[in-house]
Each structure stands twice: as structure tokens, then as C-alpha cells.
Design a protein around this motif. Structure first.
Motif, PDB file in Angstrom:
ATOM      1  N   ALA A 184      -7.321  82.609 -46.421  1.00 46.35           N
ATOM      2  CA  ALA A 184      -6.268  82.166 -47.334  1.00 46.35           C
ATOM      3  C   ALA A 184      -4.902  82.708 -46.901  1.00 46.35           C
ATOM      4  N   ILE A 185      -4.863  83.961 -46.478  1.00 48.68           N
ATOM      5  CA  ILE A 185      -3.610  84.546 -45.992  1.00 48.68           C
ATOM      6  C   ILE A 185      -3.146  83.834 -44.730  1.00 48.68           C
ATOM      7  N   ASP A 186      -4.068  83.551 -43.831  1.00 48.89           N
ATOM      8  CA  ASP A 186      -3.739  82.853 -42.588  1.00 48.89           C
ATOM      9  C   ASP A 186      -3.157  81.478 -42.880  1.00 48.89           C
ATOM     10  N   VAL A 187      -3.760  80.742 -43.797  1.00 52.03           N
ATOM     11  CA  VAL A 187      -3.257  79.414 -44.160  1.00 52.03           C
ATOM     12  C   VAL A 187      -1.879  79.535 -44.794  1.00 52.03           C
ATOM     13  N   TRP A 188      -1.686  80.545 -45.666  1.00 53.09           N
ATOM     14  CA  TRP A 188      -0.384  80.728 -46.308  1.00 53.09           C
ATOM     15  C   TRP A 188       0.696  81.009 -45.263  1.00 53.09           C
ATOM     16  N   VAL A 189       0.397  81.874 -44.301  1.00 50.64           N
ATOM     17  CA  VAL A 189       1.363  82.197 -43.248  1.00 50.64           C
ATOM     18  C   VAL A 189       1.672  80.948 -42.429  1.00 50.64           C
ATOM     19  N   GLN A 190       0.651  80.150 -42.114  1.00 48.64           N
ATOM     20  CA  GLN A 190       0.881  78.917 -41.366  1.00 48.64           C
ATOM     21  C   GLN A 190       1.773  77.959 -42.148  1.00 48.64           C
ATOM     22  N   ASP A 191       1.596  77.889 -43.461  1.00 50.04           N
ATOM     23  CA  ASP A 191       2.387  76.972 -44.281  1.00 50.04           C
ATOM     24  C   ASP A 191       3.805  77.473 -44.531  1.00 50.04           C
ATOM     25  N   HIS A 192       4.035  78.767 -44.412  1.00 50.90           N
ATOM     26  CA  HIS A 192       5.355  79.343 -44.705  1.00 50.90           C
ATOM     27  C   HIS A 192       5.965  80.034 -43.483  1.00 50.90           C
ATOM     28  N   GLY A 210       9.727  83.703 -40.599  1.00 50.26           N
ATOM     29  CA  GLY A 210      10.497  83.973 -39.378  1.00 50.26           C
ATOM     30  C   GLY A 210      11.964  84.228 -39.673  1.00 50.26           C
ATOM     31  N   ILE A 211      12.534  83.404 -40.552  1.00 47.33           N
ATOM     32  CA  ILE A 211      13.939  83.580 -40.931  1.00 47.33           C
ATOM     33  C   ILE A 211      14.127  84.922 -41.639  1.00 47.33           C
ATOM     34  N   ALA A 212      13.184  85.279 -42.511  1.00 44.27           N
ATOM     35  CA  ALA A 212      13.277  86.554 -43.220  1.00 44.27           C
ATOM     36  C   ALA A 212      13.178  87.731 -42.252  1.00 44.27           C
ATOM     37  N   ALA A 213      12.280  87.642 -41.273  1.00 41.80           N
ATOM     38  CA  ALA A 213      12.129  88.737 -40.305  1.00 41.80           C
ATOM     39  C   ALA A 213      13.392  88.907 -39.471  1.00 41.80           C
ATOM     40  N   ILE A 214      13.949  87.800 -38.987  1.00 43.84           N
ATOM     41  CA  ILE A 214      15.164  87.879 -38.173  1.00 43.84           C
ATOM     42  C   ILE A 214      16.335  88.356 -39.027  1.00 43.84           C
ATOM     43  N   ARG A 274       2.816  77.579 -35.640  1.00 46.94           N
ATOM     44  CA  ARG A 274       2.989  76.136 -35.807  1.00 46.94           C
ATOM     45  C   ARG A 274       1.876  75.366 -35.117  1.00 46.94           C
ATOM     46  N   LYS A 275       1.531  75.797 -33.897  1.00 46.10           N
ATOM     47  CA  LYS A 275       0.464  75.128 -33.155  1.00 46.10           C
ATOM     48  C   LYS A 275      -0.866  75.244 -33.894  1.00 46.10           C
ATOM     49  N   ARG A 276      -1.155  76.429 -34.423  1.00 40.15           N
ATOM     50  CA  ARG A 276      -2.406  76.624 -35.173  1.00 40.15           C
ATOM     51  C   ARG A 276      -2.412  75.784 -36.445  1.00 40.15           C
ATOM     52  N   ARG A 277      -1.258  75.689 -37.100  1.00 41.00           N
ATOM     53  CA  ARG A 277      -1.168  74.893 -38.327  1.00 41.00           C
ATOM     54  C   ARG A 277      -1.399  73.422 -38.014  1.00 41.00           C
ATOM     55  N   ARG A 278      -0.768  72.923 -36.956  1.00 45.52           N
ATOM     56  CA  ARG A 278      -0.987  71.522 -36.578  1.00 45.52           C
ATOM     57  C   ARG A 278      -2.449  71.253 -36.285  1.00 45.52           C
ATOM     58  N   ALA A 279      -3.097  72.186 -35.588  1.00 52.65           N
ATOM     59  CA  ALA A 279      -4.519  72.015 -35.275  1.00 52.65           C
ATOM     60  C   ALA A 279      -5.354  72.029 -36.549  1.00 52.65           C
ATOM     61  N   ARG A 280      -5.020  72.920 -37.477  1.00 45.29           N
ATOM     62  CA  ARG A 280      -5.769  72.987 -38.734  1.00 45.29           C
ATOM     63  C   ARG A 280      -5.595  71.714 -39.541  1.00 45.29           C
ATOM     64  N   LEU A 281      -4.354  71.227 -39.631  1.00 48.68           N
ATOM     65  CA  LEU A 281      -4.102  70.005 -40.407  1.00 48.68           C
ATOM     66  C   LEU A 281      -4.738  68.799 -39.732  1.00 48.68           C
TER      67      LEU A 281
END
Length: 100
Positions: free
Chosen positions: A21-29, A34-38, A85-92
């Protein structure tokens, strides 16, 4: 002893479900993260320069590696966003093909 095995399996299953669930959330957000970290890195660098400019000028040779590390970390964050992003595209894509 069976109850212990049951408990271990249950904890593992629960932990795996939560990590997924955390992995999916990170992929979706990923963009916001990234913007917050930078932004956080930039704010820390700005505060350092704003309140310790005289110290930074005096110790510029010592702080040069810090800025090198910051640039490496920023590059890592940007490349991590691409990887997520690549992992999210593969999951979707997998979800779309399975029909769930």
C-alpha cells in the motif's frame, strides 16, 4: 507452537500488505514527493546561506563538498522519480490488462 506459526504468517502478510500500500501510494504521489524533497533541500541550503553567510565565506573550501553532495542527492531524487514512474506505469498496465 501452531499459534506461533500462525502469528508469524499473519504478521508477515500484514506487513507485506502495508508495504504494498505504501509503495502504491508513493507511485501515485511521486511528483509531489519529489518536489517536496527538492524544496526541503533548497530551503535548508537557503537557511544555511542566509544565517551563516559569513561562516560559509570563511569556510568555502570546506563547504564545496556539501554542495557537491546536494547536487548528487538532487540528481538521485530526480532519477528516483523516473524509476517510480516506470514502476507505476508497469503496475497500471498490468492492472488494465488483468481487468481488475
Amino acid at each position: 507452537m501452531n499459534w506461533l506459526k500462525f502469528l508469524i504468517v499473519r504478521v508477515r502478510t500484514s506487513a507485506r500488505r502495508q508495504l504494498t500500500a505504501i509503495d502504491v501510494w508513493v507511485q501515485d504521489h511521486h511528483m509531489g514527493l519529489g518536489i517536496a524533497a527538492i524544496s526541503l533541500i533548497g530551503a535548508c541550503a537557503w537557511l544555511l546561506l542566509r544565517f551563516r553567510l559569513d561562516l560559509v565565506i570563511e569556510l568555502a573550501r570546506q563547504y564545496a563538498p556539501v554542495f557537491t553532495i546536494l547536487s548528487v542527492v538532487t540528481g538521485t531524487v530526480i532519477s528516483s522519480i523516473g524509476w517510480i514512474r516506470k514502476r507505476r506505469r508497469a503496475r497500471l498496465a498490468t492492472r488494465d490488462t488483468t481487468g481488475s
